[in-house]
Design an enzyme around this catalytic site. Structure first.
Site, PDB file in Angstrom:
ATOM      1  N   ASP A  37      40.473  36.179  41.553  1.00  0.00           N
ATOM      2  CA  ASP A  37      39.494  36.810  40.517  1.00  0.00           C
ATOM      3  C   ASP A  37      38.341  36.984  41.459  1.00  0.00           C
ATOM      4  O   ASP A  37      37.362  36.028  42.075  1.00  0.00           O
ATOM      5  CB  ASP A  37      38.743  36.377  39.206  1.00  0.00           C
ATOM      6  N   ASP A  75      37.795  44.539  42.940  1.00  0.00           N
ATOM      7  CA  ASP A  75      37.905  43.028  42.053  1.00  0.00           C
ATOM      8  C   ASP A  75      38.965  43.081  41.495  1.00  0.00           C
ATOM      9  O   ASP A  75      39.869  43.798  40.554  1.00  0.00           O
ATOM     10  CB  ASP A  75      37.211  43.594  40.485  1.00  0.00           C
TER      11      ASP A  75
HETATM   12  C1  LIY Z   1      40.037  37.383  35.386  1.00  0.00           C
HETATM   13  C2  LIY Z   1      38.313  37.254  34.657  1.00  0.00           C
HETATM   14  C3  LIY Z   1      38.048  38.452  35.356  1.00  0.00           C
HETATM   15  N1  LIY Z   1      37.014  38.514  35.773  1.00  0.00           N
HETATM   16  C4  LIY Z   1      36.384  39.798  35.865  1.00  0.00           C
HETATM   17  N2  LIY Z   1      35.951  40.254  37.759  1.00  0.00           N
HETATM   18  N3  LIY Z   1      36.985  41.121  34.935  1.00  0.00           N
HETATM   19  C5  LIY Z   1      37.264  40.259  34.807  1.00  0.00           C
HETATM   20  N4  LIY Z   1      36.994  42.223  33.300  1.00  0.00           N
HETATM   21  C6  LIY Z   1      37.849  39.250  33.759  1.00  0.00           C
HETATM   22  C7  LIY Z   1      38.268  39.118  33.313  1.00  0.00           C
HETATM   23  C8  LIY Z   1      38.238  39.125  31.573  1.00  0.00           C
HETATM   24  C9  LIY Z   1      38.983  38.171  30.035  1.00  0.00           C
HETATM   25  C10 LIY Z   1      40.005  38.999  30.218  1.00  0.00           C
HETATM   26  C11 LIY Z   1      40.494  39.944  31.369  1.00  0.00           C
HETATM   27  C12 LIY Z   1      40.427  40.345  32.687  1.00  0.00           C
HETATM   28  N5  LIY Z   1      41.780  40.301  31.304  1.00  0.00           N
HETATM   29  C13 LIY Z   1      42.290  41.306  32.349  1.00  0.00           C
HETATM   30  C14 LIY Z   1      42.862  40.709  33.483  1.00  0.00           C
HETATM   31  C15 LIY Z   1      43.346  41.354  34.529  1.00  0.00           C
HETATM   32  O1  LIY Z   1      44.509  40.845  35.536  1.00  0.00           O
HETATM   33  C16 LIY Z   1      44.103  41.195  36.968  1.00  0.00           C
HETATM   34  C17 LIY Z   1      42.529  40.965  29.974  1.00  0.00           C
HETATM   35  C18 LIY Z   1      41.775  41.963  29.167  1.00  0.00           C
HETATM   36  C19 LIY Z   1      42.870  41.833  28.667  1.00  0.00           C
HETATM   37  C20 LIY Z   1      42.689  43.655  27.701  1.00  0.00           C
HETATM   38  C21 LIY Z   1      41.547  43.758  27.332  1.00  0.00           C
HETATM   39  C22 LIY Z   1      40.903  43.413  27.836  1.00  0.00           C
HETATM   40  C23 LIY Z   1      41.309  42.632  29.051  1.00  0.00           C
HETATM   41  C24 LIY Z   1      43.072  38.494  29.588  1.00  0.00           C
HETATM   42  C25 LIY Z   1      40.967  39.124  29.042  1.00  0.00           C
END
Ligand code: LIY
Length: 332
Positions: free
Chosen positions: A38, A224
């Site tokens: 990330d 990102d």
């Molecule tokens: C990787 C950590 C992170 N880092 C940064 N910079 N931004 C964000 N938004 C995240 C983040 C956190 C939580 C989750 C996430 C992403 N998800 C997206 C994966 C993306 O993989 C590339 C999934 C998801 C599924 C359903 C709806 C919303 C999100 C699981 C939950």
């Protein structure tokens, strides 16, 4: 004399919708975890064996058990990290982490409180932050910085390929120490990262049908790898949905996708366009959703556009720590 780790391939083991992640191990004997690499954060955290069963999102993923590791070093300092969607809390520990065959003795967080939303949707266990050290919580040296200090990489860069076609190549690839020419064609265009030591660059404008509609006087774009979609200022995204013919719920008629206009982001002197195919996610035969979302990030960070997987899957991205720049080339 074998030159090791010129570059290391970490194939995300599974692509599920727009989530991309790869496998690392922590501890001796190795405990395996899937993590998102990330660029939007700079810490490594993994669910902890000591998290309460009440935290479904923690309990439903692989959890690190320090009592099973002979190389575990106790730390115990508190930890909390904020994502766009809820924050993760826990405590620090130290252990041997293996990333693509490279060993690092790493301080990381054992998460004991992981918010159900949205982490119950996570196909990965934890997050391996590839951001700059100055955004690392608790001043912890990030994993990639620990690898850089071993001087085993040919170049102080890492590159990301996110597959657009899940039926073809499952997921994508991160390369530490170089790029992988089999996943891009043409030359790289480089943009210097802005002052703050984040993976962000100067965006000159966002245009549809050749007309610059947003960010007319320039703004910031965060590249990102941890975001699935593209995030922009709420008012701009609302207007953008209208301009491309999507409903307020960002849905479009699947048979109209071909005819949708390209959305272009201008970086340096180059336009980076996304076609309807690139920015629409097919949730089934007749449910197509535009992969944008509106979020007003307050100054001084905002207003920003966050370009996530929807953009990266079209433009192969090199993150260059030696020259503090980001390179884009057309992905295959
Ligand atoms: C990787 C950590 C992170 N880092 C940064 N910079 N931004 C964000 N938004 C995240 C983040 C956190 C939580 C989750 C996430 C992403 N998800 C997206 C994966 C993306 O993989 C590339 C999934 C998801 C599924 C359903 C709806 C919303 C999100 C699981 C939950």
């Amino acid at each position: 004399f074998i030159i090791v780790h010129n570059w290391v391939i970490q194939r995300p083991s599974t692509l599920s919708e727009t989530q991309y992640f790869g496998e690392i191990s922590i501890g001796s004997p190795p405990q395996m975890f899937n993590v998102v690499f990330d660029t939007g954060s700079a810490n490594l955290w993994i669910p902890s064996a000591s998290c309460s069963p009440l935290y479904t999102a923690c309990f439903s993923h692989n959890r690190y058990d320090s009592s099973q590791s002979q190389t575990y070093i106790k730390n115990g300092t508190g930890f909390s990290i904020q994502y766009g969607s809820g924050n993760v809390r826990g405590f620090l520990s130290e252990d041997l982490v293996m990333v693509g065959g490279i060993p690092v003795i790493q301080v990381f967080a054992e998460a004991t409180a992981v918010p159900a939303l949205p982490f119950i949707f996570a196909k990965f266990d934890g997050v391996l932050g590839m951001g700059y050290p100055n955004i690392a919580i608790d001043g912890i040296t990030p994993v990639f910085d620990q690898i850089l200090s071993q001087h085993i990489l040919k170049e102080e860069v890492f590159s990301v390929y996110y597959s657009r076609d899940p039926h073809n190549m499952p997921g994508g690839e991160i390369v530490l120490g170089g790029t992988d020419p089999s996943y891009y064609h043409g030359e790289f265009n480089y943009l210097s990262t802005s002052k703050t030591g984040k993976w962000e660059i100067e965006l000159k404008g966002v245009s549809v049908r050749g007309e610059t509609l947003f960010c007319k006087d320039g703004c910031t774009a965060v590249i990102d790898t941890g975001s699935s979609y593209i995030i922009g200022p709420a008012a701009s995204v609302t207007q953008l949905m209208k301009a491309v013919g999507a409903t307020e719920l960002y849905t479009v008629n699947c048979d109209k996708v071909e005819a949708m206009p390209s959305i272009s982001f201008e970086f340096g002197g180059t336009e980076y366009s996304l076609t309807g195919e690139d920015y629409i996610h097919w949730f089934g035969e007749d449910l197509c959703v535009v992969t944008f979302s509106g979020l007003d990030i307050p100054p001084p960070v905002g207003p920003v556009w966050v370009l996530g997987a929807s953009f990266i899957s079209r433009y192969y991205t090199e993150f260059d720590r030696h020259n503090n720049r980001i390179g884009f080339a057309r992905a295959v």
